[in-house]
Design a protein around this motif. Structure first.
Motif, PDB file in Angstrom:
ATOM      1  N   PHE A  42       0.831  -1.210   0.000  1.00 43.95           N
ATOM      2  CA  PHE A  42       0.000   0.000   0.000  1.00 43.95           C
ATOM      3  C   PHE A  42       0.868   1.265   0.000  1.00 43.95           C
ATOM      4  O   PHE A  42       0.696   2.144  -0.846  1.00 43.95           O
ATOM      5  CB  PHE A  42      -0.927  -0.004   1.218  1.00 43.95           C
ATOM      6  CG  PHE A  42      -1.852   1.178   1.273  1.00 43.95           C
ATOM      7  CD1 PHE A  42      -2.986   1.236   0.477  1.00 43.95           C
ATOM      8  CD2 PHE A  42      -1.588   2.252   2.123  1.00 43.95           C
ATOM      9  CE1 PHE A  42      -3.843   2.332   0.515  1.00 43.95           C
ATOM     10  CE2 PHE A  42      -2.430   3.353   2.170  1.00 43.95           C
ATOM     11  CZ  PHE A  42      -3.562   3.386   1.373  1.00 43.95           C
ATOM     12  N   GLN A  46       1.420   3.950  -2.979  1.00 42.49           N
ATOM     13  CA  GLN A  46       1.025   5.341  -2.719  1.00 42.49           C
ATOM     14  C   GLN A  46       2.186   6.296  -3.008  1.00 42.49           C
ATOM     15  O   GLN A  46       1.978   7.390  -3.552  1.00 42.49           O
ATOM     16  CB  GLN A  46       0.573   5.484  -1.271  1.00 42.49           C
ATOM     17  CG  GLN A  46      -0.763   6.153  -1.193  1.00 42.49           C
ATOM     18  CD  GLN A  46      -1.294   6.308   0.212  1.00 42.49           C
ATOM     19  OE1 GLN A  46      -0.583   6.047   1.201  1.00 42.49           O
ATOM     20  NE2 GLN A  46      -2.520   6.728   0.312  1.00 42.49           N
ATOM     21  N   ARG A  51      -3.462   6.340  -7.781  1.00 46.72           N
ATOM     22  CA  ARG A  51      -4.599   6.068  -6.891  1.00 46.72           C
ATOM     23  C   ARG A  51      -4.412   4.689  -6.277  1.00 46.72           C
ATOM     24  O   ARG A  51      -4.137   3.729  -7.008  1.00 46.72           O
ATOM     25  CB  ARG A  51      -5.904   6.036  -7.675  1.00 46.72           C
ATOM     26  CG  ARG A  51      -6.461   7.364  -8.053  1.00 46.72           C
ATOM     27  CD  ARG A  51      -7.700   7.182  -8.893  1.00 46.72           C
ATOM     28  NE  ARG A  51      -8.064   8.428  -9.527  1.00 46.72           N
ATOM     29  CZ  ARG A  51      -8.872   9.340  -8.981  1.00 46.72           C
ATOM     30  NH1 ARG A  51      -9.419   9.092  -7.809  1.00 46.72           N
ATOM     31  NH2 ARG A  51      -9.138  10.473  -9.607  1.00 46.72           N
ATOM     32  N   VAL A  52      -4.586   4.606  -4.977  1.00 48.72           N
ATOM     33  CA  VAL A  52      -4.445   3.296  -4.321  1.00 48.72           C
ATOM     34  C   VAL A  52      -5.664   3.033  -3.446  1.00 48.72           C
ATOM     35  O   VAL A  52      -6.049   3.876  -2.635  1.00 48.72           O
ATOM     36  CB  VAL A  52      -3.166   3.210  -3.450  1.00 48.72           C
ATOM     37  CG1 VAL A  52      -2.928   1.762  -3.010  1.00 48.72           C
ATOM     38  CG2 VAL A  52      -1.950   3.722  -4.190  1.00 48.72           C
ATOM     39  N   LEU A  53      -6.279   1.906  -3.653  1.00 48.15           N
ATOM     40  CA  LEU A  53      -7.393   1.470  -2.809  1.00 48.15           C
ATOM     41  C   LEU A  53      -6.908   0.285  -1.986  1.00 48.15           C
ATOM     42  O   LEU A  53      -6.007  -0.429  -2.419  1.00 48.15           O
ATOM     43  CB  LEU A  53      -8.589   1.025  -3.663  1.00 48.15           C
ATOM     44  CG  LEU A  53      -9.458   2.136  -4.245  1.00 48.15           C
ATOM     45  CD1 LEU A  53      -8.836   2.698  -5.493  1.00 48.15           C
ATOM     46  CD2 LEU A  53     -10.841   1.606  -4.551  1.00 48.15           C
ATOM     47  N   ARG A  54      -7.526   0.115  -0.815  1.00 50.91           N
ATOM     48  CA  ARG A  54      -7.052  -0.980   0.034  1.00 50.91           C
ATOM     49  C   ARG A  54      -8.199  -1.846   0.536  1.00 50.91           C
ATOM     50  O   ARG A  54      -9.142  -1.323   1.130  1.00 50.91           O
ATOM     51  CB  ARG A  54      -6.283  -0.420   1.227  1.00 50.91           C
ATOM     52  CG  ARG A  54      -5.831  -1.508   2.187  1.00 50.91           C
ATOM     53  CD  ARG A  54      -4.747  -1.068   3.124  1.00 50.91           C
ATOM     54  NE  ARG A  54      -4.991   0.243   3.711  1.00 50.91           N
ATOM     55  CZ  ARG A  54      -4.122   0.855   4.517  1.00 50.91           C
ATOM     56  NH1 ARG A  54      -2.979   0.281   4.799  1.00 50.91           N
ATOM     57  NH2 ARG A  54      -4.404   2.030   5.010  1.00 50.91           N
ATOM     58  N   HIS A  55      -8.125  -3.137   0.251  1.00 49.63           N
ATOM     59  CA  HIS A  55      -9.040  -4.094   0.872  1.00 49.63           C
ATOM     60  C   HIS A  55      -8.525  -4.356   2.278  1.00 49.63           C
ATOM     61  O   HIS A  55      -7.340  -4.660   2.442  1.00 49.63           O
ATOM     62  CB  HIS A  55      -9.066  -5.406   0.087  1.00 49.63           C
ATOM     63  CG  HIS A  55      -9.912  -5.362  -1.155  1.00 49.63           C
ATOM     64  ND1 HIS A  55     -10.011  -6.414  -2.027  1.00 49.63           N
ATOM     65  CD2 HIS A  55     -10.718  -4.383  -1.660  1.00 49.63           C
ATOM     66  CE1 HIS A  55     -10.840  -6.087  -3.008  1.00 49.63           C
ATOM     67  NE2 HIS A  55     -11.266  -4.861  -2.824  1.00 49.63           N
ATOM     68  N   ILE A  57      -9.051  -6.844   4.156  1.00 54.37           N
ATOM     69  CA  ILE A  57      -8.584  -8.235   4.229  1.00 54.37           C
ATOM     70  C   ILE A  57      -8.477  -8.789   2.805  1.00 54.37           C
ATOM     71  O   ILE A  57      -9.130  -8.278   1.900  1.00 54.37           O
ATOM     72  CB  ILE A  57      -9.514  -9.143   5.076  1.00 54.37           C
ATOM     73  CG1 ILE A  57     -10.971  -8.998   4.613  1.00 54.37           C
ATOM     74  CG2 ILE A  57      -9.390  -8.859   6.548  1.00 54.37           C
ATOM     75  CD1 ILE A  57     -11.922  -9.969   5.255  1.00 54.37           C
ATOM     76  N   ARG A  59      -9.178 -10.610  -0.399  1.00 61.08           N
ATOM     77  CA  ARG A  59     -10.398 -11.164  -0.980  1.00 61.08           C
ATOM     78  C   ARG A  59     -10.157 -11.844  -2.317  1.00 61.08           C
ATOM     79  O   ARG A  59     -11.080 -12.373  -2.920  1.00 61.08           O
ATOM     80  CB  ARG A  59     -11.464 -10.063  -1.162  1.00 61.08           C
ATOM     81  CG  ARG A  59     -11.912  -9.363   0.085  1.00 61.08           C
ATOM     82  CD  ARG A  59     -12.327 -10.296   1.183  1.00 61.08           C
ATOM     83  NE  ARG A  59     -13.391 -11.196   0.789  1.00 61.08           N
ATOM     84  CZ  ARG A  59     -13.520 -12.435   1.245  1.00 61.08           C
ATOM     85  NH1 ARG A  59     -12.639 -12.936   2.099  1.00 61.08           N
ATOM     86  NH2 ARG A  59     -14.501 -13.204   0.846  1.00 61.08           N
ATOM     87  N   ALA A  63     -11.819 -10.171  -6.922  1.00 63.50           N
ATOM     88  CA  ALA A  63     -12.466  -9.148  -6.101  1.00 63.50           C
ATOM     89  C   ALA A  63     -11.739  -7.810  -6.244  1.00 63.50           C
ATOM     90  O   ALA A  63     -12.365  -6.753  -6.371  1.00 63.50           O
ATOM     91  CB  ALA A  63     -12.478  -9.594  -4.643  1.00 63.50           C
ATOM     92  N   ALA A  64     -10.403  -7.864  -6.231  1.00 62.76           N
ATOM     93  CA  ALA A  64      -9.611  -6.635  -6.344  1.00 62.76           C
ATOM     94  C   ALA A  64      -9.817  -5.988  -7.719  1.00 62.76           C
ATOM     95  O   ALA A  64      -9.923  -4.764  -7.833  1.00 62.76           O
ATOM     96  CB  ALA A  64      -8.132  -6.948  -6.119  1.00 62.76           C
ATOM     97  N   THR A  67     -13.151  -4.195  -7.722  1.00 64.61           N
ATOM     98  CA  THR A  67     -13.071  -2.935  -6.967  1.00 64.61           C
ATOM     99  C   THR A  67     -12.395  -1.866  -7.822  1.00 64.61           C
ATOM    100  O   THR A  67     -12.874  -0.736  -7.921  1.00 64.61           O
ATOM    101  CB  THR A  67     -12.272  -3.157  -5.659  1.00 64.61           C
ATOM    102  OG1 THR A  67     -12.909  -4.178  -4.903  1.00 64.61           O
ATOM    103  CG2 THR A  67     -12.189  -1.886  -4.835  1.00 64.61           C
ATOM    104  N   CYS A  71     -13.980   1.633  -9.450  1.00 62.23           N
ATOM    105  CA  CYS A  71     -13.337   2.924  -9.187  1.00 62.23           C
ATOM    106  C   CYS A  71     -13.009   3.616 -10.516  1.00 62.23           C
ATOM    107  O   CYS A  71     -13.231   4.821 -10.667  1.00 62.23           O
ATOM    108  CB  CYS A  71     -12.080   2.720  -8.349  1.00 62.23           C
ATOM    109  SG  CYS A  71     -11.235   4.247  -7.940  1.00 62.23           S
TER     110      CYS A  71
END
Lengths: 226, 111
Positions: A42, A46, A51-55, A57, A59, A63-64, A67, A71
């Motif tokens: 992460f 960054q 742009r960084v998104l964070r799960h 946990i 998945r 799934a990633a 997401t 976005c």
């Protein structure tokens, strides 16, 4: 056309800093989805200024990707490209992948490892597994035989395709699910040759022989879900 | 009555009571409670009158009643196991939706 690359990443702190600049030079925006990594993925992503998104946990890759795709659509992407975080996809190939979409010739474009461009370092076992996967995809899932590489993770799609293709598989079965949905829709789906480079690191993290059974099981369970 | 019959009957009765308790708590639909009740009552009938299993066995072409009960039990258990797998898969998908919502909201708030 706004091209957004989505990179799902799990424990890729050591490699993602090299991948991001190579992808960014070929896309207007890059979205990294840290899928619950236990390392510094992460913060490394960054620091690269994307742009960084964070799960919260882990998945799974599917799934990633979903997401990241949602976005990308929310920031007005016209073309969305899915790229692996381990650097196995050739960034130069991204432009070839996007070109049929920007020219209006296709809605979804897959990069295939079996259309004449030799992948570097692909073990024989992996090749056999992918061939078996293709047979399974044809007979069990009804994916047309013309698709030479149903397990390819390198794909680009326009926004309309990204909105209309529904995929719910969180883990490795998302490849088959996504291609099945795309091939059964009215979308124009094509494949182009792609170069993939395997290293000992990517092989250690990639699909194992037993994963094929897991993928088949996940697809079976998914067939019973509403 | 044999001791094993008493033990099995007590277990089946407890299962029946638990089923309707869960139904009263709205943890189980009325339809599901009725289906489960049929299973428990069917089990009790076989325990009390083992010859009914023979009748069923003859009907479906299995030699002995005990074998027929065993086959049915295996099929029911496999079915229930598959239902549990489906339920876990559904929970997994719901968890992903939640994790995704949080990730997108956090990203939105960071901007």
């Amino acid at each position: 056309m706004k091209v957004v690359a989505v990179i799902p990443a799990y424990n890729e702190a050591s490699r993602i800093a090299l991948v991001i600049p190579r992808v960014r030079s070929r896309a207007d925006e890059v979205i990294v989805v840290d899928d619950g990594s236990l390392d510094d993925t992460f913060s490394v992503a960054q620091a690269s200024g994307v742009r960084v998104l964070r799960h919260a946990i882990n998945r799974g890759q599917g799934a990633a990707l979903k997401t990241g795709t949602l976005c990308a659509l929310s920031i007005g992407a016209d073309v969305i490209v899915h790229v692996d975080a381990d650097g196995q996809h050739d960034p130069d190939g991204l432009l070839d992948l996007i070109a049929p979409i920007t020219r209006g010739e296709a809605d979804v474009v897959y990069g295939s490892r079996f259309m004449g461009v030799e992948s570097e370092g692909m073990p024989l076992m992996r090749r056999c597994l992918l061939m078996a996967g293709r047979v399974f995809s044809t007979f069990a899932l009804g994916i047309p035989r013309r698709f030479t590489d149903p397990q390819s993770g390198l794909r680009a799609m326009n926004a309309q395709a990204a909105r209309s293709i529904q995929f719910h598989q969180d883990r490795k079965a998302h490849c088959s699910e996504l291609l099945r949905a795309a091939s059964r829709s009215s979308l124009r789906v094509i494949e182009i040759p792609a170069r993939v480079t395997y290293t000992s690191e990517t092989l250690a993290k990639g699909n194992k022989t037993m994963d094929a059974l897991d993928i088949a099981w996940q697809l079976l369970l998914g067939a019973f879900q509403k | 009555m044999l001791i094993i019959q008493l033990i099995l009957l007590a277990g089946l009765l407890a299962a029946l009571a638990l089923t309707w308790r869960r139904a009263r708590q709205d943890a189980l639909t009325r339809r599901a409670a009725l289906l489960w009740s049929l299973l428990w009552i069917g089990g009790a009938v076989v325990v009390l009158r083992p010859e009914t299993a023979n009748l069923f066995a003859n009907l479906v072409g299995v030699g002995r009643g005990t074998d027929a009960v065993l086959y049915v039990a295996v099929i029911v258990l496999f079915y229930l196991l598959f239902r549990i797998f489906l339920r876990l898969d559904k929970l997994d998908r719901d968890l992903t939706k939640l994790v995704r919502r949080v990730a997108l909201d956090e990203h939105e708030n960071r901007k």
